[in-house]
Motif scaffolding. Structure first.
Motif, PDB file in Angstrom:
ATOM      1  N   VAL A  30       0.856  -1.200   0.000  1.00 52.65           N
ATOM      2  CA  VAL A  30       0.000   0.000   0.000  1.00 52.65           C
ATOM      3  C   VAL A  30       0.891   1.248   0.000  1.00 52.65           C
ATOM      4  O   VAL A  30       1.537   1.577   0.997  1.00 52.65           O
ATOM      5  N   ILE A  74      -7.851   0.380  -3.308  1.00 52.57           N
ATOM      6  CA  ILE A  74      -8.298  -0.137  -2.016  1.00 52.57           C
ATOM      7  C   ILE A  74      -9.187   0.836  -1.264  1.00 52.57           C
ATOM      8  O   ILE A  74      -9.730   0.499  -0.223  1.00 52.57           O
ATOM      9  N   SER A 203      -0.957  -3.357   8.277  1.00 54.20           N
ATOM     10  CA  SER A 203       0.315  -3.483   9.015  1.00 54.20           C
ATOM     11  C   SER A 203       0.125  -3.993  10.442  1.00 54.20           C
ATOM     12  O   SER A 203       0.861  -4.852  10.908  1.00 54.20           O
ATOM     13  N   ILE A 219      -0.577  -3.929   2.985  1.00 55.86           N
ATOM     14  CA  ILE A 219       0.370  -3.429   3.982  1.00 55.86           C
ATOM     15  C   ILE A 219       1.114  -2.189   3.479  1.00 55.86           C
ATOM     16  O   ILE A 219       1.760  -2.225   2.428  1.00 55.86           O
ATOM     17  N   ARG A 227       3.260   7.427   7.219  1.00 52.11           N
ATOM     18  CA  ARG A 227       2.817   8.359   6.187  1.00 52.11           C
ATOM     19  C   ARG A 227       2.737   9.761   6.746  1.00 52.11           C
ATOM     20  O   ARG A 227       2.440   9.945   7.897  1.00 52.11           O
TER      21      ARG A 227
HETATM   22  C1  LIG Z   1      -4.016   2.634   4.159  1.00 54.84           C
HETATM   23  C2  LIG Z   1      -4.725   1.346   3.996  1.00 54.84           C
HETATM   24  C3  LIG Z   1      -4.090   0.118   4.263  1.00 54.84           C
HETATM   25  C4  LIG Z   1      -2.669   0.002   4.786  1.00 54.84           C
HETATM   26  O1  LIG Z   1      -2.552   0.485   6.094  1.00 54.84           O
HETATM   27  P1  LIG Z   1      -1.208   0.310   6.930  1.00 54.84           P
HETATM   28  O2  LIG Z   1      -1.647   0.362   8.342  1.00 54.84           O
HETATM   29  O3  LIG Z   1      -0.315   1.458   6.559  1.00 54.84           O
HETATM   30  O4  LIG Z   1      -0.600  -0.996   6.574  1.00 54.84           O
HETATM   31  C5  LIG Z   1      -4.820  -1.051   4.046  1.00 54.84           C
HETATM   32  N1  LIG Z   1      -6.075  -1.020   3.599  1.00 54.84           N
HETATM   33  C6  LIG Z   1      -6.715   0.128   3.325  1.00 54.84           C
HETATM   34  C7  LIG Z   1      -8.111   0.076   2.820  1.00 54.84           C
HETATM   35  C8  LIG Z   1      -6.068   1.346   3.521  1.00 54.84           C
HETATM   36  O5  LIG Z   1      -6.715   2.491   3.249  1.00 54.84           O
END
Ligand SMILES: *Cc1c(COP(=O)(O)O)cnc(C)c1O
Length: 227
Positions: A30, A74, A203, A219, A227
């Motif tokens: 991600v 996503i 994550s 992830i 971020r």
């Molecule tokens: C941002 C996001 C993730 C990844 O999140 P992390 O905690 O940084 O791994 C996964 N799924 C969706 C839908 C997201 O918006």
């Protein structure tokens, strides 16, 4: 740690699998908010599937980066933006309404392809997360509409657990989604519906998600940092 090392650690964990799940699990990196140079670093480490949550950002990166990348959307998708990604998006994880599915079907047909999609299911206790609830999902899948789809295929389900440190709550939400996935897998459907993929785990909770049957973990932070 380097992006390369982070990917190696996560993918070796995915390859090992878990006792609870005989499914194999793929990594969606991600990359939202991160600049193309960091995605290129992940690409050079062998990563080919990237997840983005905003259409414009995904288009910019798609244009700049290697063409064999598979782009997964996503995040929540507005119907008026489907047309911009329809020709090349690999998988849309976040189909959260019949109206959006209908638009994706239309744009898939226009682009001359079948767009792979997952239906997003609301499993978290937070009100703000998008998605079908159990009854809406079953009504939609059992209704006449999926049988008409020719520009979209429904390949499985996606869900996000509650953001909490309570592991038992997260586990029970993932377990519930997996149970729904298995229940639906037993039903008979038109050719546009196949229950192949179960996208769950980020994550902070992907190890639990894998133990509960995830086939795709999404992830970001654990690969690219904060971020
Ligand atoms: C941002 C996001 C993730 C990844 O999140 P992390 O905690 O940084 O791994 C996964 N799924 C969706 C839908 C997201 O918006």
């Amino acid at each position: 740690m380097s992006i390369k090392r982070n990917i190696e650690i996560i993918t070796s964990g995915l390859a090992t699998g878990t006792s609870n799940s005989k499914r194999s699990c793929r990594l969606i990196a991600v990359s939202k908010t991160h600049p193309p140079a960091l995605l290129q670093e992940a690409y050079d480490a062998g990563q080919r599937i990237f997840g983005e949550n905003k259409v414009q950002e995904m288009i910019t990166k798609y244009e700049e980066l290697p063409k064999d990348i598979q782009w997964h959307l996503i995040g929540h998708l507005q119907t008026n933006k489907v047309k911009y990604i329809a020709p090349w998006v690999s998988l849309i994880h976040s189909v959260d309404s019949p109206r959006l599915a209908a638009e994706i079907d239309k744009q898939g047909n226009k682009a001359g392809r079948v767009i792979p999609c997952l239906l997003q299911v609301h499993i978290a206790s937070e009100e703000t997360k998008f998605g079908f609830d159990r009854n809406e999902l079953l009504d939609f899948l059992k209704g006449p509409v999926p049988g008409t789809f020719t520009g979209l295929s429904i390949d499985g389900l996606m869900g996000m657990a509650t953001l909490t440190n309570n592991e038992e709550q997260v586990r029970s939400e993932f377990r519930g989604l997996n149970a729904l996935f298995e229940e639906i897998s037993q039903m008979s459907f038109p050719p546009s519906v196949k229950m192949k993929e179960l996208s769950m785990g980020m994550s902070g909770d992907y190890k639990i998600a894998m133990e509960e049957g995830s086939t795709m973990v999404r992830i970001g932070t654990a690969i690219f940092g904060k971020r």
